[in-house]
Design an enzyme around this catalytic site. Structure first.
Site, short mmCIF file in Angstrom:
data_model
loop_
_atom_site.label_atom_id
_atom_site.label_comp_id
_atom_site.label_asym_id
_atom_site.label_seq_id
_atom_site.Cartn_x
_atom_site.Cartn_y
_atom_site.Cartn_z
N HIS A 7 0.83 -1.21 0.00
CA HIS A 7 0.00 0.00 0.00
C HIS A 7 0.87 1.27 0.00
CE1 HIS A 7 -3.17 2.80 0.55
NE2 HIS A 7 -2.42 3.37 1.47
N GLY A 11 -0.70 7.63 4.98
CA GLY A 11 -1.39 8.79 5.56
C GLY A 11 -2.72 8.41 6.18
N ASN A 12 -3.61 9.38 6.23
CA ASN A 12 -4.87 9.20 6.96
C ASN A 12 -5.73 8.08 6.40
OD1 ASN A 12 -4.37 11.26 8.77
ND2 ASN A 12 -5.04 12.81 7.31
N GLY A 14 -4.86 5.89 4.14
CA GLY A 14 -4.05 4.67 4.01
C GLY A 14 -4.12 3.84 5.28
N GLY A 16 -6.16 4.51 7.99
CA GLY A 16 -7.47 4.45 8.63
C GLY A 16 -8.54 3.77 7.79
N LYS A 213 -20.73 9.60 -5.50
CA LYS A 213 -19.89 9.92 -4.34
C LYS A 213 -19.20 11.27 -4.52
CE LYS A 213 -16.30 9.93 -1.54
NZ LYS A 213 -14.93 10.41 -1.53
#
Ligand SMILES: NC(=O)c1ccc[n+]([C@@H]2O[C@H](COP(=O)([O-])OP(=O)(O)OC[C@H]3O[C@@H](n4cnc5c(N)ncnc54)[C@H](O)[C@@H]3O)[C@@H](O)[C@H]2O)c1
Ligand SMILES: O=P(O)(O)OC[C@@H](O)[C@@H](O)[C@H](O)[C@H](O)CO
Length: 388
Positions: A7, A11-12, A14, A16, A213
């Site tokens: 991956h 960060g956020n 990634g 979370g 979305k």
């Protein structure tokens, strides 16, 4: 055999979202990033937590079974990991895809496992994996292009979960909303079984999901952010408590809803329910989501296929109303010289140095003959006039 996911972007979203669901699906996750502090923390800890916050309280999950590699200093290690992985995902931001493509192409090139690598970009954009695929092709030897599909398969996705910037000193731990949606195309996998990830909703046609979305969640979010920034609000929840801003958000939502209902097999009442859910989500007082994070990168957000111009252009082509979206564009144009946001500085420069029509072309990519062009150019002119 153990399943392995690579991956890009620790960060956020990634940590979370993507890593959480890969972990739950039984994958070992190898994080790839270029930030020394993130990599060091991931290498020096065995677990971190993901806490869902909502009015019903908090639920915490623990993520384990990961490793981390800095692609800036250890590129060959990343290539070797990709060569033996089952899946590559990324959440690095749309503008970074071109930088991660060369290393992914090199890893795909040396694969010898019979099952192709599954590649799924998890960015807020239409055709994110297609864009990454294009860069990977540019970095693949022309003699090997025809057989690339035997080594890797590329599927677009739509991901939805609000992950704000994390409070200082939280380390790797992430606080997020409870809601999530991860929709991925299944057709690119053909006869090969798609990855077994229970959190993913697999579909034949992604367009209705990604447009719904991007043009509902992200249009409303960005509208609240730009109006909020202009009126001195710190967070999206605070902006949504202002009735003028909330009305502007609802007005923009009514316009995008008319497009979504007209274009896709989604009824007006389904879309209305979806909108109400989104208004509730972005108003969540338990998420401290700053207007600067949500408004970040205004030039990207003003792009041709993006959350404002994308739906407004399609509405203009249909002869439908797009006035509220123009209001959002106007506020986005005022998101200038925001500390820490390079695009907001670039935006100010473009507006200062160009005619309204040229700035409109540069910022939005709209064709000069498009039915939306003149209205956007007029808004550009208005914002330019304010700083003279
Ligand atoms: N935060 C959210 O609520 C949310 C929700 C849905 C989708 N997204 C999308 O996910 C993506 C990431 O958003 P985020 O909020 O997690 O941002 P973020 O800034 O928290 O994370 C991005 C990470 O990518 C890393 N990165 C940058 N260049 C890199 C490179 N060359 N190689 C490897 N890693 C690199 C950064 O160091 C950072 O750790 C964006 O496309 C965003 O639109 C975010
Ligand atoms: O990530 P961006 O910059 O495209 O948009 C900012 C936010 O609107 C976004 O991150 C949302 O939180 C997310 O898309 C929710 O699913």
């Amino acid at each position: 055999m153990a399943k392995k996911a690579i991956h890009f972007g620790g960060g956020n979203i990634g940590r979370g979202f993507v890593a959480e669901f890969l972990h739950t699906a039984g994958y070992e996750v190898v994080f790839i990033d270029v930030m020394d502090n993130i990599i060091n923390e991931l290498q020096n800890t065995k677990s971190y937590t993901v806490t869902e916050v909502s009015e019903e309280g908090e639920t915490t999950k623990t993520i384990t079974n990961y490793r981390a590699i800095n692609s800036k200093t250890n590129e060959q290690d990343v290539i070797n990991e990709i060569a033996t992985a089952d899946i590559v995902t990324c959440a690095v931001g749309p503008n970074i895809l071109k930088f991660i493509a060369p290393v992914i192409a090199k890893g795909i090139e040396i694969r010898s496992t019979p099952k192709p690598l599954a590649v799924i970009a998890c960015e807020n954009m239409i055709g994110g994996t297609d864009t990454l695929h294009g860069y990977i092709k540019e970095n693949t030897d022309s003699a090997r292009l025809d057989s690339l599909g035997e080594r890797a398969q590329f599927a677009n996705s739509a991901i939805d979960r609000i992950v704000p910037a994390q409070p200082p000193n939280s380390g790797l731990n992430v606080r997020i909303e409870k809601f999530y949606e991860w929709v991925v195309e299944k057709t690119p996998f053909g006869n090969v079984a798609h990855p077994d990830i229970p959190a993913i909703h697999w579909v034949d046609n992604l367009e209705p999901y990604i447009e719904r979305k991007l043009f509902t969640v992200n249009t409303s979010h960005a509208t609240a952010a730009y109006y909020g920034k202009y009126s001195g609000k710190a967070t999206i929840a605070e902006a949504m408590r202002d009735s003028f801003i909330k009305d502007a958000v609802r007005d923009a939502m009514n316009e995008t809803a008319s497009l979504i209902v007209d274009k896709h097999e989604i009824t007006a009442s389904e879309q209305q329910q979806y909108v109400e859910k989104i208004i509730k989500r972005i108003s969540n007082p338990y998420l401290e989501d700053s207007v600067e994070r949500v408004g970040r990168a205004p030039i990207r957000k003003l792009g041709r296929k993006e959350r404002f111009i994308g739906p407004a252009a399609q509405l203009a082509e249909r002869g439908a109303r797009y006035k509220a979206l123009l209001g959002s564009v106007e506020m986005a144009l005022r998101f200038q010289n925001v500390e820490g946001d390079d695009e907001s500085v670039e935006l100010a420069k473009i507006l200062k140095e160009n005619s309204p029509a040229d700035a409109t072309v540069q910022l939005t990519g709209l064709e000069r003959t498009h039915p939306l062009f003149q209205s956007v150019s007029d808004v550009v002119y208005q914002v330019q006039s304010e700083s003279k």
